[in-house]
Design an enzyme around this catalytic site. Structure first.
Site, PDB file in Angstrom:
ATOM      1  N   ASP A 155      -0.477   1.808 -28.625  1.00 53.37           N
ATOM      2  CA  ASP A 155       0.834   1.245 -28.729  1.00 53.37           C
ATOM      3  C   ASP A 155       1.264   0.136 -27.687  1.00 53.37           C
ATOM      4  O   ASP A 155       0.200  -0.612 -27.486  1.00 53.37           O
ATOM      5  CB  ASP A 155       1.916   2.341 -28.815  1.00 53.37           C
ATOM      6  CG  ASP A 155       3.145   1.976 -29.508  1.00 53.37           C
ATOM      7  OD1 ASP A 155       3.841   1.358 -29.299  1.00 53.37           O
ATOM      8  OD2 ASP A 155       3.184   2.801 -30.693  1.00 53.37           O
ATOM      9  N   HIS A 187       8.268   0.708 -26.837  1.00 55.50           N
ATOM     10  CA  HIS A 187       8.097   1.271 -28.267  1.00 55.50           C
ATOM     11  C   HIS A 187       7.099   2.564 -28.082  1.00 55.50           C
ATOM     12  O   HIS A 187       7.390   3.737 -28.147  1.00 55.50           O
ATOM     13  CB  HIS A 187       7.545   0.388 -29.393  1.00 55.50           C
ATOM     14  CG  HIS A 187       7.227   1.005 -30.498  1.00 55.50           C
ATOM     15  ND1 HIS A 187       5.897   1.507 -30.787  1.00 55.50           N
ATOM     16  CD2 HIS A 187       8.079   0.846 -31.751  1.00 55.50           C
ATOM     17  CE1 HIS A 187       5.918   1.679 -32.315  1.00 55.50           C
ATOM     18  NE2 HIS A 187       7.130   1.474 -32.698  1.00 55.50           N
ATOM     19  N   SER A 384       7.265   4.518 -37.427  1.00 53.47           N
ATOM     20  CA  SER A 384       6.835   4.830 -36.029  1.00 53.47           C
ATOM     21  C   SER A 384       7.235   5.912 -35.173  1.00 53.47           C
ATOM     22  O   SER A 384       6.362   6.618 -34.373  1.00 53.47           O
ATOM     23  CB  SER A 384       7.334   3.506 -35.013  1.00 53.47           C
ATOM     24  OG  SER A 384       6.610   2.334 -35.324  1.00 53.47           O
TER      25      SER A 384
END
Length: 442
Positions: A155, A187, A384
Site C-alpha cells: 500500500d 491509506h 480498501s
C-alpha cells in the site's frame, strides 16, 4: 496520419503492444494528422526522440536472461531510454523508452512477447470487527488473535502507530527507498489497523480482527495514493523473495487495497499484475485484493482482483451495527462478472465508515480533517477497508492451522460466510465474511 513510420509500426506490431500503449503512441501523432507530407519527417524526428514512455516488457517463455540482455544493448544506443527493474517471477522488466527506442526494441529483439504501458494504479478509497464476528474467536480454549501470522500490507506504507507497537517487523519502500516505516499518505496505515490494530489507544474499541499479527509494510503507492504497474509488481516480487530468504518466518498473507482498470486481454493471465499476484499465491501466500469502488455497475472489478485465484473482496455496509440483519452491499462496491465473464467478488467485508488508525500529518490526514476520530483514529470507506479486514480473519484461520494452503483458506472463508438467499454472486460473492464460522474447530 498513416504515413508516419511509427504509426505503421504500431499497426504492424499491434499483437505485441497492449491497447493503452498503442493508444498512447497514436495520440502523439493526432496533432499532426493534417500536416503536409513533406513535413512528416521533421515532426516525427522530434517526436521519436523527445517523448518518453514508461513500459513493461514481457519476454518469451524461457528467454528472460537473453531478452533482458538484448533489450539493454538496444536501449544503450538510444537517447533518453533505459532499462529499470527486472521482474524474474513473471518474465518481465520495466523500462523508459522513446517512440524511437520502442521501434528499435520491436525490430531487433525477437525475444519480446509483448510490451505494456506502465499504467497508473491507485489506492481504492471511496464496529467493523464486531460486524464480521471477529471480536473473540475461541478455539481449544484459546482466543485467536493472529499471533505468529505475518501480513504484508502492500500500500502507501505504515506509520508506526502505538496500536501496532512492536509488530511492524519489516518495511520495503519501492517509491522513495526509505528503510524505516512511514506513511506519507495515510491509506496504508488505516489498512494496517483494519488487519491488526490492538486498539490500545481506545481501550480496545477500535481493534482489528488480528490484534497480535505481525505486519510488514510494502510501500508501492506515493504520497497521493497512486503508483504504477511496475511499482506494484516490484512490491509483490519483493514479498515472494522475502519468503525465499526467510522460510522459517514467511509472509503468510498479502493485503492489497489497490487496483486499476481491468483491460480485456485474451485471458486474465496476460495482465502483468494478475500474473504477479498469482505467482505469490502459487508461492503459498494468501492474497486478498480489493474488488474496486466503481459500483454499482456490472463488470467493474478492478485488476488484479479479476484473478480467479486470489480472494477478491467487496464492501459491505453494516450500518454501524453488529447485527447482520440490516447489512447491505455498499453502493460503490464493484460488481462482477469480470471483463472475462467470471464470477466476482469472492466475499464481502465491512467497508463503510470504518474507524482505524490515523497517520498524523499525512496527505489524507490533512485533506480530510473532519474524518479524524480523536487524536489516534480516522474514518474511511471503500473496498480498501474491507480487504484488510478479510486478511485479518484469514490470519485467525492460519493461526489455528498454519499448514493450510491459500486455496484451503479461501474455501474456508467462502464456506463460512453469512449468506443472502438467492442473491446474485456477482454482487454478493459467497456472502459476508464471518470469522466464527470460518475458523475450523470448536
Amino acid at each position: 496520419m498513416f504515413g508516419y513510420s511509427m504509426v505503421q509500426m504500431v499497426r504492424a506490431n499491434a499483437h505485441k503492444l497492449d491497447w493503452p500503449l498503442r493508444e498512447t503512441v497514436l495520440q502523439l501523432y493526432k496533432p499532426f494528422k493534417w500536416t503536409p507530407c513533406f513535413l512528416h519527417k521533421f515532426f516525427e524526428t522530434k517526436l521519436q526522440n523527445r517523448k518518453k514512455m514508461s513500459v513493461i516488457i514481457e519476454f518469451e517463455e524461457g528467454c528472460h536472461e537473453t531478452g533482458f540482455q538484448m533489450a539493454g544493448e538496444v536501449l544503450q544506443k538510444e537517447k533518453r531510454s533505459k532499462l529499470k527493474s527486472r521482474f524474474n517471477k513473471i518474465n518481465c522488466c520495466s523500462a523508459e523508452v522513446t517512440p524511437s527506442a520502442l521501434h528499435s526494441l520491436l525490430s531487433e529483439c525477437s525475444n519480446i512477447r509483448k510490451v505494456y504501458l506502465n499504467r497508473e494504479v491507485k489506492a481504492l478509497l471511496d464496529t467493523a470487527t464486531e460486524a464480521s464476528h471477529a471480536k473473540e474467536v475461541v478455539r481449544n480454549g484459546q482466543t485467536l488473535t493472529g499471533k505468529g501470522v505475518t501480513v504484508a500490507v502492500v500500500d502507501t506504507g505504515i506509520y508506526p502507530h502505538p496500536d501496532l507497537e512492536g509488530r511492524i517487523i519489516g518495511f520495503a519502500d519501492m517509491v522513495n527507498q526509505k528503510t524505516e516505516p512511514y506513511d506519507d499518505n495515510g491509506h496504508g496505515t488505516h489498512c494496517a489497523g483494519d488487519v491488526a490494530s490492538s486498539g490500545a489507544s481506545s481501550s480496545g474499541q477500535y481493534r482489528g480482527p488480528a490484534p497480535e499479527a505481525n505486519l510488514i509494510g510494502v510501500k508501492v503507492l506515493n504520497k497521493q495514493g497512486s503508483g504504477t504497474l511496475a511499482d506494484i509488481i516490484e512490491g509483490v516480487e519483493w514479498c515472494i523473495q522475502y519468503n525465499e530468504d526467510n522460510p522459517d518466518e514467511p509472509i503468510d498473507i498479502m493485503s492489497m487495497s489497490l487496483g486499476g482498470d481491468a483491460l480485456r486481454y485474451d485471458h486474465e493471465q496476460e495482465d502483468p499484475l494478475v500474473r504477479a499476484v498469482e505467482e505469490a499465491w502459487s508461492a503459498g501466500i494468501v492474497v486478498c485484493v480489493a474488488a474496486g469502488n466503481s459500483g454499482p455497475d456490472s463488470q467493474t472489478i478492478a485488476s488484479p482482483g479479476v484473478s480467479e485465484k486470489v480472494i477478491t473482496v467487496g464492501a459491505l455496509d453494516d450500518n454501524n451495527t453488529a447485527s447482520s440483519d440490516d447489512d447491505t452491499v455498499a453502493s460503490f462496491s464493484s460488481r462482477g462478472p469480470t471483463v472475462y465473464g467470471k464470477e466476482k467478488p469472492d466475499i464481502l467485508a465491512p467497508g463503510v465508515n470504518i474507524i482505524s488508525l490515523r497517520s498524523p500529518n499525512s496527505y489524507i490526514d490533512k485533506l480530510q480533517k473532519s474524518s479524524r476520530v480523536g487524536s489516534q483514529y480516522f474514518t474511511m470507506s471503500g473496498t480498501s477497508m474491507a480487504t484488510p479486514i478479510c486478511a485479518g480473519i484469514a490470519a485467525l484461520i492460519l493461526q489455528q492451522n498454519p499448514d493450510l494452503t491459500p486455496d484451503e483458506v479461501k474455501e474456508l472463508l467462502k464456506n463460512g460466510t453469512d449468506k443472502w438467499k438467492d442473491e446474485d454472486p456477482n454482487i454478493y460473492g459467497a456472502g459476508a465474511v464471518n470469522a466464527e464460522n470460518s475458523v475450523p474447530g470448536q
